[in-house]
Design a protein around this motif. Structure first.
Motif, PDB file in Angstrom:
ATOM      1  N   LEU A  35      12.316  20.233 -12.968  1.00  0.00           N
ATOM      2  CA  LEU A  35      12.765  20.949 -11.526  1.00  0.00           C
ATOM      3  C   LEU A  35      14.196  20.668 -11.961  1.00  0.00           C
ATOM      4  O   LEU A  35      14.817  20.006 -11.610  1.00  0.00           O
ATOM      5  N   PHE A  36      14.399  22.007 -10.841  1.00  0.00           N
ATOM      6  CA  PHE A  36      15.953  22.681 -11.361  1.00  0.00           C
ATOM      7  C   PHE A  36      16.737  21.975  -9.873  1.00  0.00           C
ATOM      8  O   PHE A  36      16.609  22.133  -8.774  1.00  0.00           O
ATOM      9  N   MET A  37      17.641  20.942 -10.218  1.00  0.00           N
ATOM     10  CA  MET A  37      18.221  20.597  -9.261  1.00  0.00           C
ATOM     11  C   MET A  37      20.560  22.075  -8.928  1.00  0.00           C
ATOM     12  O   MET A  37      20.548  21.366 -10.079  1.00  0.00           O
ATOM     13  N   SER A  38      20.692  22.063  -7.870  1.00  0.00           N
ATOM     14  CA  SER A  38      21.626  22.835  -7.880  1.00  0.00           C
ATOM     15  C   SER A  38      22.856  21.494  -7.617  1.00  0.00           C
ATOM     16  O   SER A  38      22.719  20.449  -6.906  1.00  0.00           O
ATOM     17  N   ARG A  39      23.737  22.724  -8.425  1.00  0.00           N
ATOM     18  CA  ARG A  39      24.646  22.280  -8.352  1.00  0.00           C
ATOM     19  C   ARG A  39      25.495  22.086  -6.591  1.00  0.00           C
ATOM     20  O   ARG A  39      25.554  23.280  -5.798  1.00  0.00           O
ATOM     21  N   SER A  40      26.322  20.700  -5.825  1.00  0.00           N
ATOM     22  CA  SER A  40      26.528  20.829  -4.790  1.00  0.00           C
ATOM     23  C   SER A  40      26.975  21.908  -4.002  1.00  0.00           C
ATOM     24  O   SER A  40      26.918  22.523  -3.269  1.00  0.00           O
ATOM     25  N   ASP A  41      28.549  22.164  -4.879  1.00  0.00           N
ATOM     26  CA  ASP A  41      29.023  23.192  -4.218  1.00  0.00           C
ATOM     27  C   ASP A  41      28.675  24.452  -4.171  1.00  0.00           C
ATOM     28  O   ASP A  41      29.443  25.290  -4.393  1.00  0.00           O
ATOM     29  N   LYS A  42      27.472  25.151  -5.316  1.00  0.00           N
ATOM     30  CA  LYS A  42      27.270  26.032  -5.441  1.00  0.00           C
ATOM     31  C   LYS A  42      26.375  27.183  -4.316  1.00  0.00           C
ATOM     32  O   LYS A  42      25.452  27.488  -3.993  1.00  0.00           O
ATOM     33  N   PHE A  43      26.188  25.955  -3.628  1.00  0.00           N
ATOM     34  CA  PHE A  43      25.193  26.080  -2.296  1.00  0.00           C
ATOM     35  C   PHE A  43      25.941  27.406  -1.723  1.00  0.00           C
ATOM     36  O   PHE A  43      26.981  27.023  -1.382  1.00  0.00           O
ATOM     37  N   GLU A  44      25.023  27.808  -0.176  1.00  0.00           N
ATOM     38  CA  GLU A  44      25.868  28.629   0.581  1.00  0.00           C
ATOM     39  C   GLU A  44      26.128  27.878   1.993  1.00  0.00           C
ATOM     40  O   GLU A  44      27.800  28.905   1.278  1.00  0.00           O
ATOM     41  N   ASP A  45      26.149  27.201   1.785  1.00  0.00           N
ATOM     42  CA  ASP A  45      26.972  26.153   3.298  1.00  0.00           C
ATOM     43  C   ASP A  45      28.340  26.023   2.028  1.00  0.00           C
ATOM     44  O   ASP A  45      27.895  25.004   1.790  1.00  0.00           O
ATOM     45  N   GLN A  46      29.505  26.948   2.742  1.00  0.00           N
ATOM     46  CA  GLN A  46      30.910  25.902   1.839  1.00  0.00           C
ATOM     47  C   GLN A  46      31.338  24.585   2.005  1.00  0.00           C
ATOM     48  O   GLN A  46      32.104  23.659   1.940  1.00  0.00           O
ATOM     49  N   TYR A  47      30.721  23.512   3.467  1.00  0.00           N
ATOM     50  CA  TYR A  47      31.350  22.543   3.918  1.00  0.00           C
ATOM     51  C   TYR A  47      30.177  21.450   3.504  1.00  0.00           C
ATOM     52  O   TYR A  47      30.159  20.352   3.434  1.00  0.00           O
ATOM     53  N   GLU A  48      29.262  22.510   2.243  1.00  0.00           N
ATOM     54  CA  GLU A  48      28.190  20.971   1.686  1.00  0.00           C
ATOM     55  C   GLU A  48      28.499  19.701   0.954  1.00  0.00           C
ATOM     56  O   GLU A  48      30.299  20.222   0.206  1.00  0.00           O
ATOM     57  N   GLY A  49      28.563  19.176   0.906  1.00  0.00           N
ATOM     58  CA  GLY A  49      29.022  17.933   0.409  1.00  0.00           C
ATOM     59  C   GLY A  49      30.564  17.556   0.541  1.00  0.00           C
ATOM     60  O   GLY A  49      31.553  16.707   0.173  1.00  0.00           O
ATOM     61  N   THR A  50      31.412  17.635   2.276  1.00  0.00           N
ATOM     62  CA  THR A  50      32.246  17.504   3.068  1.00  0.00           C
ATOM     63  C   THR A  50      31.889  16.992   3.441  1.00  0.00           C
ATOM     64  O   THR A  50      30.797  16.035   4.400  1.00  0.00           O
ATOM     65  N   PHE A  51      33.285  16.413   4.618  1.00  0.00           N
ATOM     66  CA  PHE A  51      33.032  15.649   5.680  1.00  0.00           C
ATOM     67  C   PHE A  51      33.154  16.025   7.308  1.00  0.00           C
ATOM     68  O   PHE A  51      33.804  17.830   7.547  1.00  0.00           O
ATOM     69  N   SER A  52      32.829  15.513   8.402  1.00  0.00           N
ATOM     70  CA  SER A  52      33.444  16.022   9.560  1.00  0.00           C
ATOM     71  C   SER A  52      34.787  15.601   9.713  1.00  0.00           C
ATOM     72  O   SER A  52      35.591  15.206   9.074  1.00  0.00           O
ATOM     73  N   GLU A  53      35.462  16.168  10.961  1.00  0.00           N
ATOM     74  CA  GLU A  53      36.724  16.870  11.927  1.00  0.00           C
ATOM     75  C   GLU A  53      37.215  15.072  11.804  1.00  0.00           C
ATOM     76  O   GLU A  53      38.079  14.528  11.103  1.00  0.00           O
ATOM     77  N   PRO A  54      36.011  14.518  12.278  1.00  0.00           N
ATOM     78  CA  PRO A  54      36.644  12.726  12.835  1.00  0.00           C
ATOM     79  C   PRO A  54      36.921  12.026  11.246  1.00  0.00           C
ATOM     80  O   PRO A  54      37.882  10.443  11.216  1.00  0.00           O
ATOM     81  N   THR A  55      35.735  11.649  10.296  1.00  0.00           N
ATOM     82  CA  THR A  55      36.032  11.112   9.370  1.00  0.00           C
ATOM     83  C   THR A  55      37.117  11.710   8.378  1.00  0.00           C
ATOM     84  O   THR A  55      37.710  10.818   7.312  1.00  0.00           O
ATOM     85  N   TYR A  56      37.332  13.078   8.131  1.00  0.00           N
ATOM     86  CA  TYR A  56      38.517  13.763   7.707  1.00  0.00           C
ATOM     87  C   TYR A  56      39.620  13.526   7.758  1.00  0.00           C
ATOM     88  O   TYR A  56      41.041  12.757   6.893  1.00  0.00           O
ATOM     89  N   GLU A  57      39.801  12.955   9.350  1.00  0.00           N
ATOM     90  CA  GLU A  57      41.180  12.239   9.790  1.00  0.00           C
ATOM     91  C   GLU A  57      41.268  11.046   9.382  1.00  0.00           C
ATOM     92  O   GLU A  57      42.597   9.958   8.754  1.00  0.00           O
ATOM     93  N   GLU A  58      39.916  10.002   8.904  1.00  0.00           N
ATOM     94  CA  GLU A  58      39.867   9.168   9.051  1.00  0.00           C
ATOM     95  C   GLU A  58      40.495   8.775   7.080  1.00  0.00           C
ATOM     96  O   GLU A  58      40.877   7.796   6.635  1.00  0.00           O
ATOM     97  N   LEU A  59      39.807   9.402   6.931  1.00  0.00           N
ATOM     98  CA  LEU A  59      40.345   9.031   4.484  1.00  0.00           C
ATOM     99  C   LEU A  59      41.551   9.710   4.449  1.00  0.00           C
ATOM    100  O   LEU A  59      42.700   9.725   3.995  1.00  0.00           O
ATOM    101  N   LYS A  60      42.011  10.861   5.390  1.00  0.00           N
ATOM    102  CA  LYS A  60      43.852  10.946   5.261  1.00  0.00           C
ATOM    103  C   LYS A  60      44.709  10.068   5.779  1.00  0.00           C
ATOM    104  O   LYS A  60      45.760  10.052   4.787  1.00  0.00           O
ATOM    105  N   LYS A  61      44.193   9.384   5.760  1.00  0.00           N
ATOM    106  CA  LYS A  61      45.263   7.823   6.920  1.00  0.00           C
ATOM    107  C   LYS A  61      45.085   7.099   5.668  1.00  0.00           C
ATOM    108  O   LYS A  61      46.022   6.998   5.094  1.00  0.00           O
TER     109      LYS A  61
END
Length: 232
Positions: A35-61
């Motif tokens: 079964l082929f499994m695609s690298r997550s950052d190769k998906f059409e959705d550029q947000y794949e594997g990233t965080f929402s804005e509230p989570t990103y702000e928490e991660l920055k801190k």
């Protein structure tokens, strides 16, 4: 193995799932029994594997005193591979349109339980199964206490995908992953039925039956429900 957390919805094992694909990819699956499994950052959705804005702000801190913390998440996506499946009790006209071309596609019908059983336990890579949750990336939080969680959340605009995923984190294998990897799979456990594209011609349908016979597979092959005769 399931990815478990109170914030992640796990599908019932009898949940019906589908994969829509072209004949060439289907034959590759059968011939390689992988079964082929695609690298997550190769998906059409550029947000794949990233965080929402509230989570990103928490991660920055958090990363203010530990810059490597954020660097890890930036590089993590290239080591995560995914196989996507569509949850639906019935065929999806939209999925046929998106994932097949020239009316020469097939759909694999399976279940979550079959996905579990088809994954070779002694395989090289450890696989996890989880259902994607669709949220508002401007308002809602994505947990980051598990490395798989960023890959189990997507924006609400993708709700039509109704996705279950097989996920592997290959970071410890130190691989140079291009488009993705192939994992060993038990084909007979994976596939419950095969559906032929609703707009396919008779020669194509006959070809599918002939190929299955020559390759020694006896999967149940169904005519698409979307091809039913009109009753007046």
């Amino acid at each position: 193995m399931y990815v478990s957390n109170e914030q992640i919805t796990l599908p019932e094992t009898d949940t019906i799932v589908w994969k829509y694909l072209d004949l060439s990819k289907f034959l590759d699956l059968l011939l390689c029994r992988q079964l082929f499994m695609s690298r997550s950052d190769k998906f059409e959705d550029q947000y794949e594997g990233t965080f929402s804005e509230p989570t990103y702000e928490e991660l920055k801190k958090i990363s203010e005193n530990n810059p490597k913390f954020m660097d890890y998440y930036k590089s993590h996506r290239k080591n995560v591979v995914i196989s996507s499946w569509h949850i639906n009790e019935y065929e999806s006209y939209a999925m046929w349109q998106i994932f097949t071309q020239n009316s020469e596609g097939l759909a694999i019908q399976s279940t979550v339980k079959r996905l579990q059983e088809a994954l070779i336990p002694e395989g090289r890579y450890e696989q996890h199964i989880g259902e994607v949750k669709y949220i508002d990336y401007k308002k809602e939080h994505i947990p980051f206490d598990n490395n798989f969680f960023p890959f189990l959340f997507k924006r609400k605009s993708f709700q039509y995908e109704k996705e279950v995923r097989i996920i592997s984190n290959l970071a410890k294998h130190n691989l140079n992953i291009n488009e993705g990897v192939k994992i060993n799979i038990d084909i007979n456990k994976l596939i419950e039925k095969i559906y032929i594209h609703p707009k396919s011609e008779n020669w194509y349908k006959n070809l599918v039956f002939q190929l299955m016979e020559q390759l020694g597979f006896n999967f149940e092959i169904e005519k698409s429900d979307l091809e039913s005769d009109i009753l007046i």
